[in-house]
Design a protein around this motif. Structure first.
Motif, PDB file in Angstrom:
ATOM      1  N   PHE A   1      62.797  55.682  59.088  1.00  0.00           N
ATOM      2  CA  PHE A   1      62.596  54.234  59.127  1.00  0.00           C
ATOM      3  C   PHE A   1      63.143  53.533  57.887  1.00  0.00           C
ATOM      4  N   LEU A   2      63.226  54.254  56.780  1.00  0.00           N
ATOM      5  CA  LEU A   2      63.618  53.631  55.526  1.00  0.00           C
ATOM      6  C   LEU A   2      65.140  53.585  55.398  1.00  0.00           C
ATOM      7  N   THR A   3      65.666  52.387  55.224  1.00  0.00           N
ATOM      8  CA  THR A   3      67.096  52.183  55.043  1.00  0.00           C
ATOM      9  C   THR A   3      67.296  51.294  53.813  1.00  0.00           C
ATOM     10  N   PRO A   4      68.538  51.141  53.335  1.00  0.00           N
ATOM     11  CA  PRO A   4      68.768  50.239  52.198  1.00  0.00           C
ATOM     12  C   PRO A   4      68.308  48.806  52.456  1.00  0.00           C
ATOM     13  N   ASP A   5      68.212  48.415  53.731  1.00  0.00           N
ATOM     14  CA  ASP A   5      67.773  47.065  54.065  1.00  0.00           C
ATOM     15  C   ASP A   5      66.257  46.914  54.074  1.00  0.00           C
ATOM     16  N   SER A   6      65.533  48.021  54.131  1.00  0.00           N
ATOM     17  CA  SER A   6      64.076  47.946  54.243  1.00  0.00           C
ATOM     18  C   SER A   6      63.475  47.279  53.016  1.00  0.00           C
ATOM     19  N   ARG A   7      62.500  46.429  53.259  1.00  0.00           N
ATOM     20  CA  ARG A   7      61.745  45.805  52.174  1.00  0.00           C
ATOM     21  C   ARG A   7      60.410  46.540  52.084  1.00  0.00           C
ATOM     22  N   ILE A   8      60.176  47.229  50.967  1.00  0.00           N
ATOM     23  CA  ILE A   8      59.015  48.107  50.846  1.00  0.00           C
ATOM     24  C   ILE A   8      58.051  47.519  49.828  1.00  0.00           C
ATOM     25  N   ILE A   9      56.813  47.320  50.272  1.00  0.00           N
ATOM     26  CA  ILE A   9      55.798  46.707  49.420  1.00  0.00           C
ATOM     27  C   ILE A   9      54.627  47.674  49.281  1.00  0.00           C
ATOM     28  N   PHE A  10      54.302  48.009  48.059  1.00  0.00           N
ATOM     29  CA  PHE A  10      53.168  48.886  47.774  1.00  0.00           C
ATOM     30  C   PHE A  10      52.000  48.022  47.320  1.00  0.00           C
ATOM     31  N   VAL A  11      50.862  48.201  47.971  1.00  0.00           N
ATOM     32  CA  VAL A  11      49.653  47.463  47.597  1.00  0.00           C
ATOM     33  C   VAL A  11      48.748  48.433  46.843  1.00  0.00           C
ATOM     34  N   CYS A  12      48.592  48.181  45.552  1.00  0.00           N
ATOM     35  CA  CYS A  12      47.899  49.104  44.654  1.00  0.00           C
ATOM     36  C   CYS A  12      46.681  48.431  44.028  1.00  0.00           C
ATOM     37  N   LEU A  13      45.805  49.260  43.493  1.00  0.00           N
ATOM     38  CA  LEU A  13      44.657  48.771  42.745  1.00  0.00           C
ATOM     39  C   LEU A  13      45.028  48.776  41.270  1.00  0.00           C
ATOM     40  N   GLY A  14      44.931  47.618  40.625  1.00  0.00           N
ATOM     41  CA  GLY A  14      45.385  47.474  39.249  1.00  0.00           C
ATOM     42  C   GLY A  14      44.797  48.500  38.296  1.00  0.00           C
ATOM     43  N   GLU A  15      43.534  48.836  38.468  1.00  0.00           N
ATOM     44  CA  GLU A  15      42.877  49.756  37.539  1.00  0.00           C
ATOM     45  C   GLU A  15      43.483  51.162  37.591  1.00  0.00           C
ATOM     46  N   ASN A  16      44.205  51.482  38.683  1.00  0.00           N
ATOM     47  CA  ASN A  16      44.843  52.796  38.791  1.00  0.00           C
ATOM     48  C   ASN A  16      46.152  52.881  38.004  1.00  0.00           C
ATOM     49  N   LYS A  17      46.657  51.717  37.572  1.00  0.00           N
ATOM     50  CA  LYS A  17      47.913  51.671  36.802  1.00  0.00           C
ATOM     51  C   LYS A  17      49.022  52.443  37.528  1.00  0.00           C
ATOM     52  N   SER A  18      49.266  52.029  38.768  1.00  0.00           N
ATOM     53  CA  SER A  18      50.177  52.758  39.649  1.00  0.00           C
ATOM     54  C   SER A  18      51.636  52.374  39.482  1.00  0.00           C
ATOM     55  N   SER A  19      51.925  51.216  38.923  1.00  0.00           N
ATOM     56  CA  SER A  19      53.265  50.634  39.002  1.00  0.00           C
ATOM     57  C   SER A  19      54.359  51.554  38.469  1.00  0.00           C
ATOM     58  N   ASP A  20      54.171  52.096  37.265  1.00  0.00           N
ATOM     59  CA  ASP A  20      55.216  52.934  36.681  1.00  0.00           C
ATOM     60  C   ASP A  20      55.499  54.152  37.549  1.00  0.00           C
ATOM     61  N   PHE A  21      54.441  54.774  38.046  1.00  0.00           N
ATOM     62  CA  PHE A  21      54.608  55.947  38.911  1.00  0.00           C
ATOM     63  C   PHE A  21      55.353  55.577  40.185  1.00  0.00           C
ATOM     64  N   VAL A  22      54.943  54.499  40.829  1.00  0.00           N
ATOM     65  CA  VAL A  22      55.579  54.070  42.084  1.00  0.00           C
ATOM     66  C   VAL A  22      57.062  53.783  41.855  1.00  0.00           C
ATOM     67  N   LEU A  23      57.378  53.088  40.794  1.00  0.00           N
ATOM     68  CA  LEU A  23      58.777  52.755  40.523  1.00  0.00           C
ATOM     69  C   LEU A  23      59.612  54.011  40.252  1.00  0.00           C
ATOM     70  N   ARG A  24      59.057  54.950  39.508  1.00  0.00           N
ATOM     71  CA  ARG A  24      59.791  56.201  39.248  1.00  0.00           C
ATOM     72  C   ARG A  24      60.052  56.950  40.542  1.00  0.00           C
ATOM     73  N   GLN A  25      59.026  57.052  41.364  1.00  0.00           N
ATOM     74  CA  GLN A  25      59.166  57.839  42.593  1.00  0.00           C
ATOM     75  C   GLN A  25      60.110  57.178  43.592  1.00  0.00           C
ATOM     76  N   THR A  26      60.014  55.865  43.709  1.00  0.00           N
ATOM     77  CA  THR A  26      60.887  55.186  44.673  1.00  0.00           C
ATOM     78  C   THR A  26      62.338  55.218  44.212  1.00  0.00           C
ATOM     79  N   GLN A  27      62.563  55.121  42.906  1.00  0.00           N
ATOM     80  CA  GLN A  27      63.931  55.237  42.397  1.00  0.00           C
ATOM     81  C   GLN A  27      64.498  56.623  42.678  1.00  0.00           C
ATOM     82  N   ALA A  28      63.663  57.638  42.517  1.00  0.00           N
ATOM     83  CA  ALA A  28      64.101  59.006  42.805  1.00  0.00           C
ATOM     84  C   ALA A  28      64.428  59.187  44.282  1.00  0.00           C
ATOM     85  N   LEU A  29      63.771  58.412  45.141  1.00  0.00           N
ATOM     86  CA  LEU A  29      64.021  58.479  46.577  1.00  0.00           C
ATOM     87  C   LEU A  29      65.182  57.574  47.002  1.00  0.00           C
TER      88      LEU A  29
END
Length: 249
Positions: free
Chosen positions: A46-74
């Motif tokens: 389902f994921l293509t270069p056109d896909s708009r992917i939105i991650f809904v996270c809980l701020g206290e988990n401090k997820s942003s850096d991890f999500v960005l690293r993993q999505t860039q790797a993908l």
């Protein structure tokens, strides 16, 4: 394929912390991949270069850096992160809070971060022509799932949360042919507090509103061996006991 993909990962993962894990659930490693990566692998078709992917996270988990690293790797570049300051009243709300980031005219796919489905078991071609909604399912024991009841023509006639109205349980992926339609359904359906289940706003019952408005909801029947739920320590333990070969397409 133009598609909004909303990944809801805004829980605390308390059961894993209580079991002695020291990292957020989605960072836990299993068979040399994080649970985050296993979940995202499910959506490979389902994921293509056109896909708009939105991650809904809980701020206290401090997820942003991890999500960005993993999505860039993908190789995913069209990524937004919504950080919530508190727990919501359910997955339906978590997805709804991402609406400012999606293209309102594109289809919407909502998925969680704690289920791995063999990628070849999920493809856009599985969505029945004419579908306003689509819910892939598998047949599994228990009554703690979201259930879809098909009619004699194969279209869904009812969906329910924590009520075994059929043998078809949702794998946790929900598709709507228009993101704006999802927001409208949410506003209409949850206007009545009776539509909450144990105080929570779930996505599956939203399709009742869609069906009531004349929309058509299709389902797919996946093999039990294609679906691996990873939402609890016990489920993860079972996953870890499987040979890696059993997890490949």
């Amino acid at each position: 394929m133009s598609l909004n993909v909303v990944i809801t990962m805004a829980g605390r993962g308390s059961r894993f912390y209580d079991a002695g894990y020291t990292t957020p659930k989605y960072e836990i490693m299993a068979h040399n991949r994080s649970l985050f990566d296993w979940s995202m692998l499910s959506l490979k078709n389902f994921l293509t270069p056109d896909s708009r992917i939105i991650f809904v996270c809980l701020g206290e988990n401090k997820s942003s850096d991890f999500v960005l690293r993993q999505t860039q790797a993908l190789g995913l570049t069209n990524v937004d992160i919504v950080e919530l300051t508190e727990l919501t009243d359910g997955q339906a709300t978590s997805a709804y809070l991402a609406r400012e980031h999606w293209n309102p005219e594109w289809p919407l796919l909502i998925y969680n971060i704690d289920t791995y489905v063999k990628p070849n078991a999920l493809t856009p071609s599985d969505i029945r022509p004419g579908s306003d909604g689509w819910v892939p399912c598998f047949q599994v024991p228990g009554d703690h799932w979201s259930f879809v009841k098909p009619g004699c023509d194969g279209w869904a006639v009812d969906l329910a949360e924590k009520q075994r109205i059929s043998d078809y349980a949702s794998i946790g992926l929900y598709w709507f042919n228009c993101a704006n339609r999802y927001a409208d359904l949410y506003d209409q359906f949850f206007r009545d507090p009776k539509n909450l289940v144990r105080g929570e706003k779930y996505i599956a019952p939203l399709y009742r509103q869609l069906i009531a408005e004349g929309g058509k909801v299709s389902l797919s029947n996946l093999q039990l061996s294609d679906v691996h739920v990873l939402g609890t320590p016990a489920e993860l333990d079972r996953f870890l006991q499987l040979p890696v070969e059993a997890l490949r397409d």
